[in-house]
Write a protein that holds these residues in place. Structure first.
Motif, short mmCIF file in Angstrom:
data_model
loop_
_atom_site.label_atom_id
_atom_site.label_comp_id
_atom_site.label_asym_id
_atom_site.label_seq_id
_atom_site.Cartn_x
_atom_site.Cartn_y
_atom_site.Cartn_z
N LEU A 274 1.01 -25.34 -35.51
CA LEU A 274 -0.36 -25.26 -34.97
C LEU A 274 -1.58 -25.28 -36.25
CD1 LEU A 274 -2.52 -24.93 -32.47
CD2 LEU A 274 -2.50 -22.18 -32.90
N VAL A 275 -0.74 -24.74 -37.23
CA VAL A 275 -1.80 -25.27 -38.77
C VAL A 275 -2.21 -26.65 -38.78
CG1 VAL A 275 -2.72 -24.95 -41.22
CG2 VAL A 275 -2.11 -22.89 -39.44
N GLN A 276 -0.98 -27.09 -38.65
CA GLN A 276 -1.19 -28.52 -38.47
C GLN A 276 -2.08 -29.93 -38.29
OE1 GLN A 276 2.86 -28.72 -39.37
NE2 GLN A 276 2.60 -30.09 -41.66
N LYS A 277 -1.80 -29.62 -36.76
CA LYS A 277 -2.43 -29.83 -34.85
C LYS A 277 -3.94 -29.44 -36.12
CE LYS A 277 -2.64 -29.57 -30.75
NZ LYS A 277 -2.14 -28.95 -28.88
N LEU A 278 -4.31 -28.74 -35.86
CA LEU A 278 -5.99 -28.50 -36.45
C LEU A 278 -6.09 -29.00 -37.61
CD1 LEU A 278 -5.69 -24.37 -35.62
CD2 LEU A 278 -6.79 -25.93 -33.47
N HIS A 279 -5.50 -28.95 -39.13
CA HIS A 279 -6.11 -29.76 -39.81
C HIS A 279 -6.65 -29.01 -40.59
CE1 HIS A 279 -4.80 -33.21 -37.76
NE2 HIS A 279 -5.64 -33.19 -37.27
N TRP A 280 -6.11 -27.81 -40.52
CA TRP A 280 -6.05 -26.91 -41.81
C TRP A 280 -5.46 -26.89 -42.88
CZ3 TRP A 280 -6.61 -21.30 -38.85
CH2 TRP A 280 -7.23 -21.33 -37.65
N THR A 281 -6.68 -26.58 -44.03
CA THR A 281 -6.20 -27.26 -44.94
C THR A 281 -6.45 -25.35 -46.35
OG1 THR A 281 -8.28 -27.98 -45.82
CG2 THR A 281 -5.88 -29.06 -45.20
N LYS A 282 -7.21 -25.27 -46.05
CA LYS A 282 -7.52 -23.90 -46.74
C LYS A 282 -7.71 -22.48 -45.30
CE LYS A 282 -11.22 -25.19 -50.17
NZ LYS A 282 -12.51 -25.27 -50.84
N ASP B 140 -11.02 -22.71 -43.80
CA ASP B 140 -10.75 -23.63 -41.72
C ASP B 140 -10.42 -22.31 -41.42
OD1 ASP B 140 -11.89 -25.75 -43.61
OD2 ASP B 140 -9.17 -26.35 -44.07
N GLY B 141 -10.18 -21.43 -41.36
CA GLY B 141 -9.75 -20.75 -40.72
C GLY B 141 -8.59 -19.52 -41.24
#
Length: 358
Positions: free
Chosen positions: A83-91, A18-19
């Motif tokens: 910020l990761v949670q705001k971006l909805h990254w899981t990987k 994801d990022g």
């Protein structure tokens, strides 16, 4: 900078992430332009963000144009996780060679259970193998500064001066000529100590007949120069002159052969075989022929017996054969070159055709 970011995003497409988090400061500077020592990049197909703290807020605002800026809260990793949670990254990929185990544990403890942290190697480093036009210009300037500093240092090398004093003068001249600092601690070794490839400058006084090796470089806007020359105090002996010419010829053979597409070990072998044929094989030349430079002083690809990668066009690399004879002395000659499809462009201008007698 935007072209580097776009190319990096292209390279991310096949990683199923994801990022990614970029915490290595040189990689961060390469992609964003931020020269501060504390900051983390978050990059995906549609996100380019940088988090840094209050100390660097004004600086990052001036240096970074293509990233969203986020000011760090009391805790860096809490800010990143938010910020990761705001971006909805899981990987999430991270730089395995940079992130400490302690920070990794902290990050793992803060993220939700469904978030995977996936180690990555050489996320940015491989892209940095090929220097763009702006990078080559900076490296060229850094090497020109180094050449001028060397020329200004030569007149003080006389019998009785200490190695440390020569190194100090060279460092001083680097700053006077425009460097922001040193690429690395300047090496000055003389007499029998010139057989120490990476010997530190000491209180030894230079004597008539001593070989003196100076290895140093300017740091300019984050980019590292590297250059070595060996000179002699007074008249050189026939043995000293012969060894110097053998090392010079080994370097010239490698320089004439080097071009894009050759494997690193192939170029190393050219110089190594020549030195062996003249009686200077084995431990007398115990290091690799060269290494790439850039935002770090030692980068890949290299010219070494272990290097299996082809050298790409746009690599900026040292060519530095040396011979070291314990108890007698040594000679090393090093140039910095840009690799091209049909050869090289030598960035180093300091004289080397003959052993300089001071």
């Amino acid at each position: 900078m935007i072209e580097r970011l776009q190319k990096f995003r292209e390279n991310l497409k096949n990683l199923n992430l994801d990022g990614v988090l970029i915490s290595n400061s040189e990689n961060s500077r390469y992609l964003s332009g931020f020269s501060g020592s504390s900051g983390v990049l978050l990059i995906s197909a549609d996100t380019a963000a940088i988090i840094t703290d209050f100390r660097y807020w004004e600086q990052v605002s001036q240096e970074v144009k293509d990233f969203q800026l986020y000011k760090q809260g009391p805790n860096l990793w809490q800010s990143i996780v938010a910020l990761v949670q705001k971006l909805h990254w899981t990987k999430i990929g991270f730089e395995a060679a940079t992130l400490t185990y302690q920070d990794y544990q902290t990050f793992c403890n803060l993220v939700p259970k469904n978030v995977q942290l996936i180690p990555q190697n050489n996320l940015v480093e491989h892209q940095r193998w090929v220097k763009d036009t702006a990078e080559i210009a900076l490296l060229s300037t850094a090497e020109q500064i180094t050449d001028r500093a060397f020329a200004e240092t030569l007149p003080i090398i006389k019998p009785g001066i200490k190695e440390r004093e020569i190194a100090l003068e060279f460092d001083h001249q680097l700053r006077l000529q425009g460097a922001e600092g040193n690429s690395f601690t300047t090496i000055v070794v003389s007499g029998a100590r010139s057989a120490l490839p990476h010997g530190e400058a000491s209180d030894k006084k230079v004597a008539v007949g001593d070989l003196v090796t100076i290895d140093g470089g300017a740091l300019f806007q984050g980019y590292h120069a590297d250059m070595t020359r060996t000179v002699v105090v007074g008249k050189g002996s026939e043995e000293q002159k012969r060894l110097y010419q053998v090392v010079l010829q080994a370097q010239e053979l490698a320089l004439q052969s080097l071009k894009a597409g050759l494997i690193g070990f192939e170029v190393d072998k050219i110089a190594r075989d020549f030195l062996s044929q003249h009686g200077y094989g084995g431990d007398k030349f115990g290091h690799g022929l060269g290494h790439s430079v850039g935002l770090n002083i030692h980068e890949s690809p290299r010219l070494a017996v272990t290097e299996q990668n082809p050298i790409p066009a746009g690599a900026v690399i040292t060519v530095e054969p040396g011979v070291y004879i314990p108890g007698w002395g040594g000679v090393r000659i090093e140039d910095l070159v840009v690799v091209k499809l049909d050869g090289i462009r030598n960035l180093t201008a300091s004289p080397k055709k003959e052993l300089i007698e001071l």
